[in-house]
Enzyme design. Structure first.
Site, PDB file in Angstrom:
ATOM      1  N   GLU A 124       2.979  -3.454  11.257  1.00 53.47           N
ATOM      2  CA  GLU A 124       4.120  -2.803   9.885  1.00 53.47           C
ATOM      3  C   GLU A 124       5.280  -2.978  10.852  1.00 53.47           C
ATOM      4  O   GLU A 124       5.340  -3.084  12.075  1.00 53.47           O
ATOM      5  CB  GLU A 124       4.065  -2.187   9.970  1.00 53.47           C
ATOM      6  CG  GLU A 124       2.064  -1.597   9.060  1.00 53.47           C
ATOM      7  CD  GLU A 124       2.350  -2.124   7.877  1.00 53.47           C
ATOM      8  OE1 GLU A 124       2.968  -1.954   7.245  1.00 53.47           O
ATOM      9  OE2 GLU A 124       1.531  -3.222   7.799  1.00 53.47           O
ATOM     10  N   GLU A 160      -5.319  -7.019  -4.780  1.00 55.04           N
ATOM     11  CA  GLU A 160      -5.830  -6.790  -3.763  1.00 55.04           C
ATOM     12  C   GLU A 160      -6.112  -6.950  -2.327  1.00 55.04           C
ATOM     13  O   GLU A 160      -6.296  -6.273  -1.385  1.00 55.04           O
ATOM     14  CB  GLU A 160      -6.317  -7.850  -3.703  1.00 55.04           C
ATOM     15  CG  GLU A 160      -8.333  -8.048  -3.152  1.00 55.04           C
ATOM     16  CD  GLU A 160      -9.094  -7.508  -3.334  1.00 55.04           C
ATOM     17  OE1 GLU A 160      -9.631  -7.123  -4.154  1.00 55.04           O
ATOM     18  OE2 GLU A 160      -9.206  -6.690  -2.772  1.00 55.04           O
ATOM     19  N   VAL A 176      -5.026  -3.962   0.581  1.00 50.86           N
ATOM     20  CA  VAL A 176      -6.268  -3.261   1.516  1.00 50.86           C
ATOM     21  C   VAL A 176      -6.826  -4.442   1.957  1.00 50.86           C
ATOM     22  O   VAL A 176      -7.848  -4.875   1.095  1.00 50.86           O
ATOM     23  CB  VAL A 176      -7.365  -1.882   0.678  1.00 50.86           C
ATOM     24  CG1 VAL A 176      -8.162  -1.055   2.039  1.00 50.86           C
ATOM     25  CG2 VAL A 176      -6.465  -0.792   0.458  1.00 50.86           C
ATOM     26  N   LYS A 202       1.054  -1.163  -0.218  1.00 54.82           N
ATOM     27  CA  LYS A 202      -0.036  -0.378   0.368  1.00 54.82           C
ATOM     28  C   LYS A 202       0.668   0.919   0.285  1.00 54.82           C
ATOM     29  O   LYS A 202       0.254   2.318  -0.812  1.00 54.82           O
ATOM     30  CB  LYS A 202      -0.769  -0.294   1.053  1.00 54.82           C
ATOM     31  CG  LYS A 202      -0.114  -0.051   2.379  1.00 54.82           C
ATOM     32  CD  LYS A 202      -0.460  -1.078   3.174  1.00 54.82           C
ATOM     33  CE  LYS A 202       0.574  -1.737   4.497  1.00 54.82           C
ATOM     34  NZ  LYS A 202       0.294  -3.002   5.416  1.00 54.82           N
ATOM     35  N   LYS A 231      -4.806   2.880   2.748  1.00 57.79           N
ATOM     36  CA  LYS A 231      -5.326   2.079   2.567  1.00 57.79           C
ATOM     37  C   LYS A 231      -6.825   2.952   1.966  1.00 57.79           C
ATOM     38  O   LYS A 231      -7.026   2.412   0.227  1.00 57.79           O
ATOM     39  CB  LYS A 231      -5.866   0.853   3.034  1.00 57.79           C
ATOM     40  CG  LYS A 231      -4.831   0.507   3.677  1.00 57.79           C
ATOM     41  CD  LYS A 231      -4.821  -0.262   4.998  1.00 57.79           C
ATOM     42  CE  LYS A 231      -3.711  -1.563   5.214  1.00 57.79           C
ATOM     43  NZ  LYS A 231      -3.624  -2.347   6.722  1.00 57.79           N
ATOM     44  N   ILE A 285     -10.312  -8.958   2.431  1.00 59.20           N
ATOM     45  CA  ILE A 285     -11.887  -8.557   1.705  1.00 59.20           C
ATOM     46  C   ILE A 285     -11.586  -8.124   0.460  1.00 59.20           C
ATOM     47  O   ILE A 285     -10.445  -7.798  -0.138  1.00 59.20           O
ATOM     48  CB  ILE A 285     -11.860  -8.035   2.926  1.00 59.20           C
ATOM     49  CG1 ILE A 285     -11.683  -8.195   4.187  1.00 59.20           C
ATOM     50  CG2 ILE A 285     -13.064  -6.963   2.268  1.00 59.20           C
ATOM     51  CD1 ILE A 285     -12.180  -6.420   5.384  1.00 59.20           C
TER      52      ILE A 285
HETATM   53  N1  HSE Z   1      -0.512  -3.765  10.014  1.00 58.83           N
HETATM   54  C1  HSE Z   1      -1.424  -4.119   9.049  1.00 58.83           C
HETATM   55  C2  HSE Z   1      -2.416  -3.720   9.217  1.00 58.83           C
HETATM   56  C3  HSE Z   1      -1.418  -5.557   8.164  1.00 58.83           C
HETATM   57  O1  HSE Z   1      -2.693  -3.705  11.299  1.00 58.83           O
HETATM   58  O2  HSE Z   1      -3.272  -3.815   9.994  1.00 58.83           O
HETATM   59  C4  HSE Z   1      -1.844  -5.522   7.034  1.00 58.83           C
HETATM   60  O3  HSE Z   1      -2.096  -3.852   6.083  1.00 58.83           O
END
Ligand code: HSE
Length: 432
Positions: free
Chosen positions: A190, A129, A132, A105, A205, A136
């Site tokens: 992350e 896909e 985000v 992203k 996102k 889903i």
């Molecule tokens: N670190 C991200 C989260 C992982 O917690 O949603 C998925 O992008």
């Protein structure tokens, strides 16, 4: 059976999940699609790390260039994240005529235009896909299923780590840092977890989703972003008593020539579908002018759900290769629209306010006078009785008001000598 050769850059958590899925469910995919996925090569800078999947050593390399230049590779899968060298690998793969699947992203929200233009020039696809909402299918839905709709709004819980933290704080009264440590241990966060909790990840996102919905490029750097690091247990508990859950929301609203895009914590009424999204789950609530209200829900992070989305994109491109289709769904709108991003001061919403005041006659009157002068109407107000503390909290909910008015009122209220702490303001979404 059509063979599709896949080169994977990034053999970390998600990369390992992709390898496992191709090895364990490759036969199922072949039966469903007539496509056999073959791992051509897998690159990672650290090949010594313990992984719970075994690959033939001849497939492994530390040099990603070997993948982006490999003549036999049909699809390059980029799973290293971050801006550089991910951007360079993606662009080189596209220029070499390879399709690309990415979960990145950060690179898409920053360099998406360049990446999609390059794909267009070289007649190849970029699918994303997994960037985000984990598993889903929200991007496919926006790009394909909802094509006949003007999208009116998107409200998303798109960061699993933040939602996990807020859930543990609300349901189990964990502290922010204990909940964050748990989320890290479970592999949701992350590489730099501040991106999760300061809203950056959600904004990246949102830029992707809002751009798709608006037919316009939304610059991630212009999105208003506020994270959850300042949200206290106290406010979560007060909000719950008032019938609300606190969620980190990625919000976009769309008009004919304008877009609102913002990320911030919000009180969501208990009867709104987003209020019931707990833990690492993500949900995106979309309103289309024909489809009406929809909620997309699923695991937003984690190895298996993210790998599922990545492999689904690989299969999608495989289907196009098999049927000799190219650019069936455009990455960029065929006709892009210029839209004005509405400045934060101009937005109108409802607000939760908490004032910390001396319990003395006339204090509430002073506060409500300032709110009134700024055209802010109170819809509910409650004060805690004084016990040992010298100051007491007053919580107020407002009707819809302008952000600029709220800011002006709070600055005046905070300068009163009866106000003992900086007032708290959390926006309310999903109600009136
Ligand atoms: N670190 C991200 C989260 C992982 O917690 O949603 C998925 O992008």
């Amino acid at each position: 059976m059509k063979k599709i050769r896949v080169g994977l850059i990034g053999f970390g958590t998600v990369g390992t999940g992709v390898v496992k899925n191709i090895l364990s469910n490759g036969e199922l995919i072949a039966q469903r699609t007539g496509i056999r996925l073959e791992l051509a090569r897998v690159a990672d800078i650290d090949l010594k790390r313990e992984r719970d999947v075994k690959l033939d050593a001849s497939l492994l390399t530390t040099d990603a260039c070997k993948i982006v230049h490999d003549q036999s590779v049909d699809i390059v899968v980029e799973l290293i994240g971050g801006l550089s060298p991910a951007r360079e690998y993606i662009l080189t793969a596209l220029r070499n005529g390879k399709h690309v699947v990415t979960a990145n992203k950060a690179v898409l929200s920053k360099h998406g235009l360049e990446i999609f233009e390059t794909a267009r020039e070289h007649n190849v696809e970029v699918l994303y896909e997994a960037s985000v909402g984990g598993c889903i299918p929200i991007i496919k839905s926006l790009r394909e299923s909802l094509t006949p709709n003007n999208i009116l709004s998107i409200d998303g819980i798109v960061n699993g780590t933040s939602n996990y933290i807020l859930t543990r704080m609300q349901q189990d009264e964990l502290s922010f840092s204990a909940a964050l440590e748990e989320a890290k241990r479970k592999g949701y966060a992350e590489a730099d977890p501040s991106f999760d909790v300061n809203g950056t990840d959600s904004a990246q996102k949102l830029a992707i989703l809002a751009s798709l919905a608006a037919n316009s490029w939304i610059d991630v750097d212009e999105i208003y972003v506020e994270g959850i690091t300042h949200i206290t247990q106290k406010d979560i508990a007060y909000a719950a008593e008032l019938g609300y859950s606190v969620k980190l929301l990625a919000i976009a609203k769309f008009g004919a020539d304008w877009v609102q895009a913002r990320v911030h914590p919000a009180l969501v009424p208990g009867d709104h579908p987003l209020a019931d999204v707990w833990g690492v789950f993500n949900a995106i609530y979309v309103v289309g002018d024909y489809a009406g209200e929809m909620m997309f829900y699923g695991a937003g992070a984690g190895q298996k759900p993210t790998a599922s989305a990545v492999v689904a994109d690989i299969v999608d491109i495989g289907r196009n290769i098999k049927s000799a289709a190219r650019k069936r769904v455009s990455s960029l709108p065929e006709v892009a629209m210029a839209k004005r991003l509405v400045p934060m001061e101009e937005i109108e919403t409802r607000y939760y306010l908490r004032f910390t005041v001396i319990d003395r006659p006339g204090v509430l009157a002073k506060i409500s006078a300032i709110l009134g002068e700024n055209n802010i109407s109170i819809s509910a107000v409650t004060q805690r009785e004084r016990h040992a503390e010298s100051a007491v909290p007053i919580m107020a909910l407002t009707h819809s008001a302008k952000e600029a008015s709220i800011r002006a009122a709070l600055s005046k209220i905070d300068s009163l000598d009866v106000v003992k702490d900086k007032s708290v303001m959390i926006r309310i979404e999903g109600g009136e």
